[in-house]
Structures are given as C-alpha cells and as structure tokens.
Design a protein around this motif. Sequence first.
Motif, mmCIF file in Angstrom:
data_model
loop_
_atom_site.group_PDB
_atom_site.id
_atom_site.type_symbol
_atom_site.label_atom_id
_atom_site.label_comp_id
_atom_site.label_asym_id
_atom_site.label_seq_id
_atom_site.Cartn_x
_atom_site.Cartn_y
_atom_site.Cartn_z
ATOM 1 N N LEU A 274 -2.804 -9.069 4.735
ATOM 2 C CA LEU A 274 -2.715 -8.092 5.826
ATOM 3 C C LEU A 274 -4.107 -7.884 6.401
ATOM 4 O O LEU A 274 -5.060 -7.597 5.674
ATOM 5 C CB LEU A 274 -2.167 -6.757 5.309
ATOM 6 C CG LEU A 274 -2.261 -5.565 6.272
ATOM 7 C CD1 LEU A 274 -1.458 -5.815 7.550
ATOM 8 C CD2 LEU A 274 -1.777 -4.277 5.610
ATOM 9 N N GLY B 266 -7.025 -7.978 -3.224
ATOM 10 C CA GLY B 266 -6.557 -8.360 -4.552
ATOM 11 C C GLY B 266 -7.329 -7.685 -5.673
ATOM 12 O O GLY B 266 -7.200 -8.060 -6.839
ATOM 13 N N ILE B 267 -8.144 -6.699 -5.323
ATOM 14 C CA ILE B 267 -8.939 -6.012 -6.340
ATOM 15 C C ILE B 267 -8.084 -4.954 -7.026
ATOM 16 O O ILE B 267 -7.420 -4.160 -6.358
ATOM 17 C CB ILE B 267 -10.180 -5.359 -5.694
ATOM 18 C CG1 ILE B 267 -11.108 -6.440 -5.145
ATOM 19 C CG2 ILE B 267 -10.914 -4.458 -6.676
ATOM 20 C CD1 ILE B 267 -12.188 -5.929 -4.226
ATOM 21 N N LEU C 128 0.838 -1.200 0.000
ATOM 22 C CA LEU C 128 0.000 0.000 0.000
ATOM 23 C C LEU C 128 0.875 1.254 0.000
ATOM 24 O O LEU C 128 0.483 2.300 -0.497
ATOM 25 C CB LEU C 128 -0.930 0.012 1.220
ATOM 26 C CG LEU C 128 -2.050 -1.030 1.216
ATOM 27 C CD1 LEU C 128 -2.778 -1.047 2.556
ATOM 28 C CD2 LEU C 128 -3.042 -0.769 0.095
ATOM 29 N N VAL D 84 -1.679 -10.416 -2.462
ATOM 30 C CA VAL D 84 -2.481 -11.484 -1.888
ATOM 31 C C VAL D 84 -2.317 -12.766 -2.698
ATOM 32 O O VAL D 84 -2.263 -13.866 -2.152
ATOM 33 C CB VAL D 84 -3.957 -11.027 -1.741
ATOM 34 C CG1 VAL D 84 -4.623 -10.811 -3.072
ATOM 35 C CG2 VAL D 84 -4.741 -11.993 -0.887
ATOM 36 N N PHE E 188 -15.675 -4.388 5.200
ATOM 37 C CA PHE E 188 -16.615 -3.653 4.367
ATOM 38 C C PHE E 188 -17.935 -3.556 5.115
ATOM 39 O O PHE E 188 -18.721 -4.501 5.162
ATOM 40 C CB PHE E 188 -16.757 -4.326 3.003
ATOM 41 C CG PHE E 188 -15.444 -4.398 2.275
ATOM 42 C CD1 PHE E 188 -14.818 -3.241 1.835
ATOM 43 C CD2 PHE E 188 -14.803 -5.615 2.067
ATOM 44 C CE1 PHE E 188 -13.586 -3.293 1.191
ATOM 45 C CE2 PHE E 188 -13.578 -5.672 1.420
ATOM 46 C CZ PHE E 188 -12.969 -4.502 0.986
ATOM 47 N N ALA F 141 -0.119 -3.475 -4.674
ATOM 48 C CA ALA F 141 -0.763 -4.058 -3.497
ATOM 49 C C ALA F 141 -1.766 -5.150 -3.862
ATOM 50 O O ALA F 141 -1.869 -6.162 -3.177
ATOM 51 C CB ALA F 141 -1.457 -2.960 -2.688
ATOM 52 N N ASN F 142 -2.492 -4.960 -4.957
ATOM 53 C CA ASN F 142 -3.542 -5.922 -5.267
ATOM 54 C C ASN F 142 -2.995 -7.272 -5.764
ATOM 55 O O ASN F 142 -3.738 -8.221 -5.897
ATOM 56 C CB ASN F 142 -4.541 -5.347 -6.284
ATOM 57 C CG ASN F 142 -3.914 -5.068 -7.620
ATOM 58 O OD1 ASN F 142 -2.972 -4.300 -7.735
ATOM 59 N ND2 ASN F 142 -4.413 -5.725 -8.646
ATOM 60 N N ARG F 143 -1.688 -7.329 -6.021
ATOM 61 C CA ARG F 143 -1.121 -8.610 -6.452
ATOM 62 C C ARG F 143 -0.465 -9.373 -5.294
ATOM 63 O O ARG F 143 -0.121 -10.548 -5.439
ATOM 64 C CB ARG F 143 -0.103 -8.376 -7.563
ATOM 65 C CG ARG F 143 -0.720 -7.712 -8.805
ATOM 66 C CD ARG F 143 -0.783 -8.682 -9.960
ATOM 67 N NE ARG F 143 0.556 -9.142 -10.296
ATOM 68 C CZ ARG F 143 1.401 -8.435 -11.049
ATOM 69 N NH1 ARG F 143 1.044 -7.270 -11.545
ATOM 70 N NH2 ARG F 143 2.588 -8.900 -11.306
ATOM 71 N N TYR G 242 -11.191 -13.120 -3.035
ATOM 72 C CA TYR G 242 -11.298 -12.549 -4.383
ATOM 73 C C TYR G 242 -10.253 -13.087 -5.345
ATOM 74 O O TYR G 242 -10.522 -13.303 -6.527
ATOM 75 C CB TYR G 242 -11.161 -11.026 -4.281
ATOM 76 C CG TYR G 242 -11.381 -10.280 -5.567
ATOM 77 C CD1 TYR G 242 -12.667 -9.956 -5.987
ATOM 78 C CD2 TYR G 242 -10.307 -9.894 -6.366
ATOM 79 C CE1 TYR G 242 -12.874 -9.272 -7.161
ATOM 80 C CE2 TYR G 242 -10.507 -9.206 -7.546
ATOM 81 C CZ TYR G 242 -11.794 -8.899 -7.939
ATOM 82 O OH TYR G 242 -12.003 -8.220 -9.113
ATOM 83 N N SER G 243 -9.031 -13.326 -4.824
ATOM 84 C CA SER G 243 -7.942 -13.727 -5.712
ATOM 85 C C SER G 243 -7.978 -15.216 -6.042
ATOM 86 O O SER G 243 -7.173 -15.701 -6.815
ATOM 87 C CB SER G 243 -6.602 -13.390 -5.050
ATOM 88 O OG SER G 243 -6.512 -14.081 -3.823
ATOM 89 N N ALA H 81 -9.781 -2.755 -0.366
ATOM 90 C CA ALA H 81 -10.093 -3.452 -1.613
ATOM 91 C C ALA H 81 -8.817 -3.987 -2.259
ATOM 92 O O ALA H 81 -8.765 -5.128 -2.721
ATOM 93 C CB ALA H 81 -10.833 -2.524 -2.571
ATOM 94 N N GLU H 82 -7.766 -3.154 -2.242
ATOM 95 C CA GLU H 82 -6.495 -3.604 -2.820
ATOM 96 C C GLU H 82 -5.938 -4.804 -2.063
ATOM 97 O O GLU H 82 -5.391 -5.728 -2.657
ATOM 98 C CB GLU H 82 -5.468 -2.468 -2.794
ATOM 99 C CG GLU H 82 -5.654 -1.484 -3.920
ATOM 100 C CD GLU H 82 -4.475 -0.537 -4.019
ATOM 101 O OE1 GLU H 82 -3.584 -0.802 -4.831
ATOM 102 O OE2 GLU H 82 -4.463 0.459 -3.263
ATOM 103 N N LEU H 83 -6.104 -4.765 -0.735
ATOM 104 C CA LEU H 83 -5.613 -5.886 0.067
ATOM 105 C C LEU H 83 -6.326 -7.187 -0.284
ATOM 106 O O LEU H 83 -5.782 -8.268 -0.105
ATOM 107 C CB LEU H 83 -5.789 -5.596 1.564
ATOM 108 C CG LEU H 83 -4.915 -4.493 2.157
ATOM 109 C CD1 LEU H 83 -5.244 -4.295 3.621
ATOM 110 C CD2 LEU H 83 -3.435 -4.813 1.996
#
Lengths: 235, 294
Positions: A82, B184-185, A52, A76, A90, A72-74, A104-105, B180-182
């Motif tokens: 984290l 993986g989005i 991040l 995971v 959410f 950051a999104n890769r 999600y991944s 959201a990034e955490l």
Amino acid sequence: MSMLEINDIHVFYGAIHAIKGVSFRVEEHEIVTLIGANGAGKSTILNTVAGLLKPRSGQILFEGKNINSVPANRMVGLGMALCPEGRRIFQQMTVRENLEMGGYSRPAGEIDGSVADVFQRFPRLKEREKQIAGTLSGGEQQMLAMARALMSKPRLMMLDEPSMGLAPILVEQIFDIIRELHAAGTTILLVEQNAQMALSVADRAYVLETGTISMSGEAKALLEDDNVRKAYLGS
Amino acid sequence: MIFLSNLVNGISLGSIYAVIALGYTMVYGIAKMLNFAHGDVIMVGAYVAFCAMQYWGLPPAAALLIAMAVCTVLGITIESLAYRPLRQAASLAVLITAIGMSYLLQNLALLIWGANPKSFPSSMIVLPTLSLFGGGLTISGVTLVAILANLLIMLVLTTFINRTKMGKAMRCVSEDRGAAELMGINVNRTISATFAIGSALAAIAGVLLCSAYPVLMPTTGSMPGIKAFTAAVFGGIGSIPGAMIGGILLGVIEILGKAYISTELGDAIVFAVLIIVLLFRPTGLLGRQVREKV
C-alpha cells in the motif's frame, strides 16, 4: 480466482460505521479504481485490505486466502503493498534508506539490486539518493512513496490518492508511472479523488458513497455515465 | 585546579545521567512514552549486581552481565504486561501506569531487599586513581569508567540506530508506526527491543551510579531517574546525542552549582536551568522542530 476479493465488509471507527457492507474484486493484471467524494470511505477500504484496520464482519480474500486476521506487517510478505494517502515517507531518513525500508521483508542480498531497478524507473530519485526525504518536493515525495512500495515487489499495488496536492504536470507523470507498472505486470487498486484521471487509466471502477458502493462497471462506461459526470467529473 | 577537579566530577556525574537519559530518550523516541519506571530499573540493576558480588561471590564483570540480563528481561516484561495493552490508550493513561510501575518496583525491592541501605562494594571498578599535575588533580577510576562507558555506549547506540536493520526499523516506528507496519516491520517486537536496550543501559547506569555513590536502597533510582529525564528533555528528548549533551551539562551544572553557589540549592539550580532552556528552546538543545510538509 480473483487476486483480491472483498465480501460484504463492515468497518468501524469506534462507534462510526464507516464501511457498510462493501464487496468488490480485483482480477490479476487489472487496474481497478475506487472513486468517490472525500469521506466516502475509500482510504478506509485500502487501510482495511492492508490490515491497518480490521473489518468487524465480512471477508477479505487475497489470492484465495482469507487474510482478515493477518497483521498489517505480514501483508507485504504475502505480495501486496500500500502506498498510503499523504505518502507517509520517512521524512528524516534518506531517500535510499526509505527504499531499503520498502524492501524490509525481503532478503538483504536482494535489496541493492532492487534499489538499482527502482532508480532506473525513477531517475530523479537516484539524483537525490543521499538527501533527507523530508526535503524533497511534493512530486518527488510521491515518487519516493511509490518507489518504496515497489521495493517489496508486490503483485498487488494499492495506491491511495497518488495525485493529491500535485501540479497537473506531475499528476500526468504519476499516472504514466501507474500505466508502466501495469504494463510490467503489476495489478493495481487505485483510490482517487481525481475521477477523470482514475477512470481514464483503469479497466474497471467502483463508485463509493458514504460507505457503500453505489455504482460499478467498466471505467470507460462510467466515464460516459451522466450521473458520474455530474457528481465526480464536474460536467 | 579545584575548578578543574569539579569539572571532571561534573562530567563524571553527567556521564551517568547521560547513560540513564539514553534509556529515557530511546523509549520516548520510539515508543512515544515516558517510562517513569526507568529510574527504578536502575535500582533493580544495582541490587542484582550487588547480590551477585556480595552473596554469590561472582566477579564484577559477571555481576554486571547478570544485572544487564535481569534488567533486559524486566524491561521486556514491564513493556508487554503494563504498556502494550495500552498501545491505543490516551498517553495520560500510559504515563500514570508508568508511575504506578515505578512505585511497584520500589516496593518490590523493599520487600526483597529491605529498607536498610546496602553499601555497594567498591570492588566493582578497580581502576587505580589517576593523579595529574603532581597530585593537584585526581581522577578516580569510577570517574574514568563512567566517562568512557558513556562515550562507548553513545557510539555503539548511534551505529546501531543508523546502520543495523533493527535500528532502522526503530527509526521508522519512531516516525510513523502505520507506515512502518506497511513496510513489514513488527511494531510490537521493535518496541520490545527498545525496552530491552534501554533496560540493559539502566543496569549499566545502576552499577556506575552505585560505584560512584555507594548507598543502595529501594529509592536509589528515583532522583537520578528524574534528573536524567530532565537531562533528556534538556538535550531534546528523542535525540541520542541530545541525551548525552544534556546529561553531561546537567552533571556539570549540578556539581559547579553545588561548589560555587550553594550546596543546598544544587538541585534547584539544575531545574532552574532546565526551565530557562525550555523557555527559549521548547524542544531542548538538540530537539528538532517538527515541521509538516504538505
């Protein structure tokens, strides 16, 4: 090869030099904790490892691979998760949706199974499956944040202040869960202000003071150390 | 009976506002920015549909699809060239950029299509006029299509947002980009998709708008754009049902205000109602109060 190796990273917030040359490592199957006062830079380090924030210099190696420039999104997908400070679940989604987003991944076909696994570990969340996450109690929200991070099946789990704002009995529960995760084979990097609890659960620890590491060693040894006791354990 | 026919007209106009407002509200809700160029994307969509039918002789359905495709690409391009570099910038900078983009699109349209108003072909929507109560109430094909299209879009959009993986990713980005990034989005890709959807809706709105009010010029999109923005705020910006309810109410208020109070003051009445609603409900009709839990 260490699971995570940080070499002399410097991180800035605009002009503020927040992390001034920090190095540490986390070996596979360890629990390592970073302790320190508010503002010492603990969360900054975790956010940097998670991508991040980007270090201005230095190296971050995850399982031997330099991940400085990985977005950051890769991360995971590489096998780390984290669980951020302040939980950051959410709030407007249901408990189940939060968990699905945690996965999600991963391939869609594996999600239901993982949700079931997570519910087994957190039966309380199962009861609240369809509830909007923002209506959960603080302790339940923390459990959800941890459960959500687990949904990606991380090999390295980073937890940022998981005990913050929780009643002592809940803090105990959270640390029990950390022990269980560890026993199940997950490597853990834990940031805590509750140094007593953190040192009692960890294998090794690093003490952070205004952006640099001032002390490090076996968690048990630090627990006995006079300076640490005075500064962080209140005795 | 006249009242009923005014009401239907209001709902029809309101449905068009609602489709535009959906674009505003989605982009605001997910990218957290007011895309003031949205009204002008509508205008571009209408021009493309116009050209497709008038110059290339394509059937209305093909014209609509081409307009949607062009607007989708336009929306993605605007986002990646003008807004993405400002992702970390102050929101005022983004707002000013959006206003600049609005003028850029209007002037490009002026350059390409000229200042003379074009008459939008009435062949776009060929449904017959519905006659009820022995001719006491007539509902035009455009009115019907506008109302049905609005309902359908709202239904599809709600399902998309609540059920699909991309839709859920959008809700995550809307709530907390970092978290959201955490997960993986890919935040950039998600915002791009939001602009794509909003702009495709703008093309539909452009065709509906020009079918109902067939005068097409480079400034055609501005006033409906501002009204639809008002509708989105009215209903609670960021909320999809809010955009629909706000749009329809705004259309009804406008038409009834023009019919029964004053034709000249129609727009003033619309904005006066907005001000009153916001005085009592600052988040709009369906907007949610933001509450933090410690």
